[in-house]
Design a protein around this motif. Structure first.
Motif, short mmCIF file in Angstrom:
data_model
loop_
_atom_site.label_atom_id
_atom_site.label_comp_id
_atom_site.label_asym_id
_atom_site.label_seq_id
_atom_site.Cartn_x
_atom_site.Cartn_y
_atom_site.Cartn_z
N ALA A 55 0.83 -1.16 -0.06
CA ALA A 55 0.12 0.10 0.10
C ALA A 55 0.78 1.40 -0.13
N ALA A 56 2.08 1.39 0.50
CA ALA A 56 2.80 2.40 0.65
C ALA A 56 3.54 2.76 -0.77
N ARG A 57 3.47 2.01 -1.85
CA ARG A 57 3.88 2.17 -2.88
C ARG A 57 2.95 3.02 -3.98
N SER A 58 1.76 3.20 -3.35
CA SER A 58 0.80 3.89 -4.41
C SER A 58 0.10 5.00 -3.62
N LEU A 59 -0.38 6.08 -4.38
CA LEU A 59 -1.14 7.17 -3.71
C LEU A 59 -2.16 7.63 -4.41
N PHE A 60 -3.50 7.60 -4.09
CA PHE A 60 -4.48 8.27 -4.81
C PHE A 60 -4.82 9.58 -4.34
N ILE A 61 -5.09 10.50 -5.61
CA ILE A 61 -5.25 11.83 -5.56
C ILE A 61 -6.20 12.12 -6.34
N ALA A 62 -7.25 12.63 -5.72
CA ALA A 62 -8.65 12.97 -6.54
C ALA A 62 -8.19 14.30 -7.21
N CYS A 63 -8.55 14.58 -8.29
CA CYS A 63 -8.02 15.64 -9.07
C CYS A 63 -8.72 15.96 -10.25
N ASP A 64 -8.99 17.15 -10.66
CA ASP A 64 -9.56 17.62 -11.73
C ASP A 64 -8.35 18.06 -12.74
N VAL A 65 -7.83 17.22 -13.65
CA VAL A 65 -6.74 17.60 -14.41
C VAL A 65 -6.89 18.84 -15.37
N GLY A 66 -8.09 19.36 -15.33
CA GLY A 66 -8.63 20.63 -16.19
C GLY A 66 -8.23 21.78 -15.16
N SER A 67 -7.99 21.47 -14.17
CA SER A 67 -7.67 22.68 -13.13
C SER A 67 -6.21 22.76 -12.85
N GLU A 68 -5.71 23.99 -13.36
CA GLU A 68 -4.27 24.45 -12.92
C GLU A 68 -3.86 23.99 -11.65
N GLU A 69 -4.48 24.63 -10.59
CA GLU A 69 -4.33 24.45 -9.49
C GLU A 69 -4.26 23.05 -8.78
N GLU A 70 -5.30 22.27 -9.26
CA GLU A 70 -5.42 20.93 -8.64
C GLU A 70 -4.22 20.07 -9.32
N LEU A 71 -3.94 20.35 -10.78
CA LEU A 71 -2.83 19.32 -11.32
C LEU A 71 -1.52 19.67 -10.49
N LYS A 72 -1.28 21.16 -10.31
CA LYS A 72 0.00 21.22 -9.63
C LYS A 72 0.09 20.88 -8.41
N CYS A 73 -1.04 20.70 -7.51
CA CYS A 73 -1.12 20.05 -6.33
C CYS A 73 -0.77 18.74 -6.33
N ALA A 74 -1.26 18.13 -7.22
CA ALA A 74 -1.15 16.56 -7.25
C ALA A 74 0.63 16.04 -7.61
N PHE A 75 0.89 17.06 -8.60
CA PHE A 75 2.43 16.54 -8.87
C PHE A 75 3.17 16.93 -7.63
N LYS A 76 2.78 18.06 -6.91
CA LYS A 76 3.48 18.29 -5.47
C LYS A 76 3.54 17.10 -4.62
N LYS A 77 2.11 16.82 -4.33
CA LYS A 77 1.99 15.65 -3.32
C LYS A 77 2.69 14.55 -3.45
N THR A 78 2.80 14.15 -5.03
CA THR A 78 3.49 12.83 -5.47
C THR A 78 4.95 13.07 -4.96
N VAL A 79 5.49 14.13 -5.40
CA VAL A 79 6.99 14.42 -5.05
C VAL A 79 7.34 14.47 -3.68
#
Length: 266
Positions: A55-79
């Motif tokens: 379970a530690a090898r995956s992360l689910f992020i609810a995100c609207d890729v059409g939203s600049e703010e949400e997509l940026k946040c998804a990338f930051k959370k991943t890193v």
């Protein structure tokens, strides 16, 4: 590329091609951020994956890729969680001729934005260690489709953008390979959109004709698209490639007769 310990981010990851990509990356030892708009399906996907993989090898992020703010946040959370980023699959897409502005935003704008965000983290120009970006297009990105002109325009855009930014990456030594996959009809929920008058608008008139096309050309399973992804990840020579996947020819590449001279940077 040895995928063991690598970090991937996949958009549209909760079902269809995106889920198949996610499972393949995990199976080969990578860590993966699953980015998807549908929280309920995303949570269910994450739960199912946790039964097979750590379970530690995956992360689910609810995100609207059409939203600049949400997509940026998804990338930051991943890193922030995994510490790095090596692979990005800009896979999320829709087919909605009635709301064509949304189709452009999801299918093209988010792919461009996702590519630029990936480069912010991976490009040597920014202190990154390189990586691979895979942008999902379609055979509609290479040929006209009367039943979906805006969808076709977005996929042509993905192909053109990917080839161009791949050339940029090579010239400026970003250390990032960028390629696109153009499959024919694939067994995903997107395929059902042609049967909705609300989604297709006036192009709903092509419903029966599209079904005949599907019957003629056949439907690909996501597992074959995964094979294409793995080839791109493992073949270090592929950059700016346009991979086509069809029932009759399997995995092959679009060949372009001429290449314009690119600018030199000194």
């Amino acid at each position: 590329m040895d995928l063991t310990g690598k970090v991937g981010l996949v958009t549209g990851a909760a079902q269809g091609i995106g889920r198949a990509f996610t499972e393949a990356l995990l199976r080969h030892g990578a860590k993966v951020a699953l980015v998807d708009l549908n929280k309920s399906i995303g949570d269910a996907c994450k739960k199912a994956l946790d039964e097979e993989f750590d379970a530690a090898r995956s992360l689910f992020i609810a995100c609207d890729v059409g939203s600049e703010e949400e997509l940026k946040c998804a990338f930051k959370k991943t890193v922030d969680l995994f510490g790095s980023l090596d692979i990005v699959c800009n896979n999320a897409g829709i087919n909605n001729e009635n709301n064509w502005e949304k189709t452009i935003n999801i299918n093209l704008t988010s792919v461009i934005r996702g590519t630029y965000l990936a480069l912010e983290y991976m490009s040597r120009e920014n202190g990154g260690k390189g990586g691979v970006i895979v942008n999902m297009a379609s055979l509609s990105g290479l040929f006209p489709s009367a039943h979906g002109p805006v969808y076709t325009a977005t996929k042509h855009g993905v192909v053109g953008f990917t080839r161009s930014i791949a050339a940029t990456s090579k010239i400026l030594d970003y250390g990032v390979r960028i390629n696109t996959i153009c499959p024919a009809f694939v067994a995903t929920p997107l395929l059902d959109s042609v049967n909705s008058e609300q989604i297709m608008g006036k192009y709903y008139v092509f419903k029966d004709a599209v079904q005949k096309l599907i019957e003629h050309y056949g439907i690909l399973e996501p597992s074959l698209i995964v094979q294409g992804l793995m080839k791109i990840l493992q073949d270090e020579e592929l950059n700016g490639a346009v991979m086509k996947i069809t029932k009759s020819k399997g995995i092959h590449f679009e060949l372009y007769e001429t290449t314009l001279k690119q600018p030199e940077v000194k």
